[in-house]
Design a protein around this motif. Structure first.
Motif, PDB file in Angstrom:
ATOM      1  N   GLY A  61      -0.075  -1.405  -0.007  1.00 32.68           N
ATOM      2  CA  GLY A  61       0.293   0.043   0.154  1.00 32.68           C
ATOM      3  C   GLY A  61       1.209   1.507  -0.279  1.00 32.68           C
ATOM      4  O   GLY A  61       2.277   1.277   0.263  1.00 32.68           O
ATOM      5  N   PHE A  62       0.638   2.227  -0.620  1.00 33.62           N
ATOM      6  CA  PHE A  62       0.925   3.358  -0.489  1.00 33.62           C
ATOM      7  C   PHE A  62       1.540   4.408   0.716  1.00 33.62           C
ATOM      8  O   PHE A  62       0.925   3.978   1.856  1.00 33.62           O
ATOM      9  N   GLY A  63       2.745   4.475   0.251  1.00 29.49           N
ATOM     10  CA  GLY A  63       3.646   5.198   1.727  1.00 29.49           C
ATOM     11  C   GLY A  63       4.018   4.269   3.104  1.00 29.49           C
ATOM     12  O   GLY A  63       4.110   4.504   3.627  1.00 29.49           O
ATOM     13  N   TRP A 107       6.319   1.487   2.540  1.00 28.97           N
ATOM     14  CA  TRP A 107       8.178   2.062   3.034  1.00 28.97           C
ATOM     15  C   TRP A 107       8.338   2.891   3.900  1.00 28.97           C
ATOM     16  O   TRP A 107       9.853   2.930   3.929  1.00 28.97           O
ATOM     17  N   ALA A 108       7.413   3.615   4.139  1.00 30.30           N
ATOM     18  CA  ALA A 108       7.903   5.155   5.496  1.00 30.30           C
ATOM     19  C   ALA A 108       8.265   4.489   7.088  1.00 30.30           C
ATOM     20  O   ALA A 108       8.342   4.265   7.416  1.00 30.30           O
TER      21      ALA A 108
END
Lengths: 169, 640
Positions: free
Chosen positions: A144-146, A148-149
């Motif tokens: 899902g978006f983001g 990886w943060a």
């Protein structure tokens, strides 16, 4: 129906799980439990690949060798059995049947090329290696978006001031 | 001089575009929208713009043993592509080149491209940094390479236009502040920056504000982790376009799918959801004036004795596994070559056109990439998110460029996948499987011990990618040899390639910087530049070993300049020798700076469309007795 008048029910038939022996050995080889291995959907394909690649006889000797050392693959002494152990583990971790050691390839008298190959497209996405570090196969199972943060499990917390999450709205 | 005209098929268009990749698709889009009839001839197949075709590529990618950039895309003997697997390093150094390219240089040109509708941008990383203003005049300012005939200010509006059509996510304020890029006041990118990876944040916490010296006598450079602009769907910025906002483009071939990046971590070689820009998205918006003919290999550009081109000859085939084809022709008022730097040069050489300067095929450039890798002291979350979300930009500019090539440092989010083939290599090594099956194998480990050891090792992998600027050198070139042809009888590119000492000093400086960064991070350095089969880019410099990789940024082969005597195209990418023949793409770049070049290529293509449109208008204007010079001058339509 009134069960008192029914014919006595036949003995329940125990349906064995698919490739029980192969899975039990794979648990020892990979360090992943039966639930994880079966959930990949790859059990039958990997079992058949192994038999196809090294032959029933060699698989039989490998099973006997493993049983003789109490099921612990670290104690396998025979180089052919040990290379089969490496190959099956490699298969589970990457979805790839590896090249066998040249000497083992010769000893088995294999009538096929000694080359590595991806067993199937799905085998790649089900590789276990990604799970060893809380990852996922690239190109499959995106989180899902983001995502990886976020720090992975076991990472030290970052100083708050340095955590930039701009754009992650 | 071209050969006698073949029998013509009578097909006539306003414009023929050769190549349906990034530049060609943008040119066709712009000109089609202006109402011009455009024929796009694509040498490769067109299978990827439908959803079943895309899923087929996903299957090919999953099933590939080596996940190289071309892995998802089917082979084609009629229009072969170079592949990274074509190159092999030799045990004692040196290389061997197999496959489509013929290579005879000291060092290998180590990049691939893809001949298929959509082109190489199907497997680009999607990073879109602008070039720095000082990159356009490196010869004047720093004494190496070639200058551009235009500058950053000329290209700036086209950069903005390119950022719109590619759909760029970024932080303009940060780009201005950290790199010194000029933007118009109040400019923001179409979308908010792609979030930084956890690794970016770890490195920022340990590196930001720390001065490093690349050598003992060099001035200090202050490190700063900077987010990278991407042509990748993020969160639209409501401020964009004076508050009109931006609507991201989804996947080609499947409506209402795609949009924001979901972290597949496979931008190269294929984005499963097409959150990353690819030219198929542009093709989906082409007007009905644009016709795309795939499986049409342009073999020659046709020219009259007066120097004007009038069309192309192409070979149409049905089956990409067979060389059976039919030769056809098509005519147009303007021909635009957009087939990749190396293919464009090849076509010009075959057609014997545009080469008054002798520069066709010369000045071949790439970004040689130096990789360094190590283990951090804690898990960093590798193999998550886009391949790189931040970089260190502080070695791209400044007077040090006089002595050594500049470089941009990308923080790699995918562990050691590029330098060592992780995680496959890690698994094999821990199982005792060596690269050579004839060698005795290690005992290997199994079970929980294997699982935990792999997790500890892979989970801490970090890597830095130093993209070094390569200067234009006329000795680095593409030629053709009538004796070396592909299955359709077209010449294979013969490549002569090397790195200048300026580049090698840049690479050495990059390694020195890496050593210092790893020291500050407390990382355990595992970088190893030994020669071997996977190190075709091995060389020794100043007594030390290095290995570079290709970045896929082929450029320079139809170089742009301010004179017919020294360059192939003018600043509109129009051939000096043929007023209606354009060669667009990275091949026009006189220098590549340290920026991934696709954004600049797109900006140049959009700028060329303005001139192509003016040329076409001129051709269609009724002849007038008295030229209306005043009106033309006022609207700024005069040619430069």
């Amino acid at each position: 129906m009134d069960s008192r008048h029914a014919a006595p029910s036949p003995e329940p038939v125990e349906v064995p799980p698919e490739c029980r022996g192969f899975v039990a050995i794979s648990v020892r080889l990979t360090g992943f439990d039966e639930f994880d291995l079966r959930a990949t959907g790859m059990v039958r394909l990997y079992h058949d690949t192994t038999v196809d690649q090294v032959g029933r006889e060699a698989v039989g000797r490998f099973i006997d060798d493993l049983a003789a050392v109490g099921g612990d693959p670290d104690d396998l002494a025979d180089e052919t059995s040990r290379d089969i152990a490496r190959a099956i583990t490699h298969l589970w971790y990457l979805g790839v049947w590896p090249q066998l050691a040249r000497s083992v390839h010769a000893a088995l008298g294999r009538e096929k090329a000694n080359v590595a190959f991806m067993v199937s497209p799905e085998a790649y996405t089900e590789g276990l290696v990604w799970r060893t570090f809380h990852g996922h196969a690239p190109g499959a199972k995106p989180p899902g978006f983001g995502t990886w943060a976020a720090p992975p499990p076991g990472a030290a917390p970052l100083p708050a001031a340095d955590c930039r999450t701009e754009g992650a709205a | 001089m071209s050969s006698p005209s073949p029998q013509l098929d009578g097909l006539h268009y306003d414009v023929i575009v050769v190549g349906a990749g990034l530049a060609g698709s943008l040119v066709a889009k712009q000109l089609g929208d202006h109402g011009w009839r455009v024929l796009v001839l694509e040498a490769g197949t067109r299978t990827l713009d439908t959803w079943p075709g895309h899923l087929d590529a996903m299957k090919a990618y999953y099933g590939a043993l080596a996940k190289v950039p071309n892995a998802p895309y089917r082979g084609n003997i009629a229009a072969p592509s170079p592949d990274l697997l074509d190159l092999e390093g030799l045990p004692g150094g040196g290389y061997r080149a197999n496959g489509y390219f013929v290579q005879n240089g000291n060092l290998p040109y180590a990049s691939d491209y893809l001949r298929a509708a959509g082109g190489t941008a199907l497997h680009w990383m999607g990073l879109t940094p602008r070039m720095h203003p000082e990159d356009f005049a490196a010869r004047t300012a720093f004494g190496y390479g070639r200058d551009w005939p235009i500058g950053y200010a000329d290209l700036e509006p086209h950069y903005r236009a390119a950022e719109r059509v590619l759909g760029v996510a970024g932080d303009a304020a940060e780009q201005r502040d950290a790199i010194g890029l000029p933007f118009p006041d109040g400019y923001c990118y179409p979308m908010h920056a792609i979030p930084r990876s956890h690794l970016d944040n770890v490195l920022a916490a340990r590196l930001d504000g720390i001065p490093v010296r690349e050598s003992d006598d060099a001035p200090p450079t202050t490190l700063r982790v900077v987010t990278t602009p991407h042509a990748r769907n993020s969160t639209p910025d409501l401020r964009y376009d004076q508050g009109r906002g931006y609507r991201p483009a989804g996947a080609a071939g499947l409506p209402n799918y795609g949009e924001r990046c979901v972290g597949n971590a496979s931008c190269v070689p294929i984005c499963p959801v097409q959150a990353k820009y690819n030219p198929l998205k542009t093709q989906a918006t082409w007007s009905c004036k644009v016709d795309l003919v795939p499986r049409a290999v342009v073999s020659r550009v046709l020219a009259n004795a007066n120097g004007r081109v009038f069309g192309v000859e192409y070979q149409q085939y049905d089956d990409p596994a067979s060389p059976v084809h039919t030769t056809r022709t098509a005519e147009a008022d303007i021909v635009v070559l957009a087939a990749h730097a190396i293919e464009n040069a090849k076509l010009l050489l075959v057609s014997r056109l545009a080469n008054h300067s002798g520069q066709v095929g010369r000045n071949l450039m790439d970004h040689p990439v130096l990789l360094t890798w190590g283990l951090l002291d804690e898990p960093v979350g590798p193999f998550r998110g886009p391949g790189s979300t931040s970089g260190l930009e502080c070695f791209r500019t400044g007077p040090a460029r006089r002595d050594r090539a500049p470089f941009r440092i990308e923080i790699a989010n995918w562990g050691w996948s590029w330098p060592t083939g992780s995680p496959s290599g890690d698994v094999a090594r821990m199982l005792g499987i060596t690269g050579d099956s004839g060698q005795p194998r290690g005992r290997g480990r199994f079970g929980t011990g294997l699982r935990e050891a792999l997790g500890r090792r892979i989970g801490r992998q970090i890597s830095l990618q130093f993209a070094v600027e390569q200067d234009a050198e006329s000795r680095n070139r593409v030629t053709i040899d009538p004796a070396l042809r592909d299955r359709l009888g077209n010449p294979r590119p013969v490549i002569t390639y090397d790195l200048s000492d300026h580049v090698k000093r840049g690479i050495a400086a990059a390694k020195a910087v890496s050593d210092r960064i790893f020291g500050i991070l407390g990382a355990e350095d595992h970088t190893d530049y030994a020669p071997g089969p996977f190190a075709p880019g091995h060389f020794r410099y100043d007594g030390r070993d290095f290995v570079y990789h290709g970045a896929g940024h082929g450029a320079g082969t139809h170089v742009m300049g301010d004179s017919r005597e020294t360059s192939v195209v003018d600043s509109w990418q129009r051939c000096w020798d043929h007023s209606n023949l354009y060669a667009v793409g990275c091949g026009s770049m006189p220098s590549v700076g340290t920026s991934n070049p696709s954004l600049t290529m797109a900006a140049l293509a959009l700028r060329s469309c303005e001139q192509i449109h003016r040329d076409l208008m001129d051709l269609h204007r009724p002849r007038v007795i008295r030229p209306v010079r005043v009106a033309r001058a006022r609207t700024g339509e005069g040619r430069t």
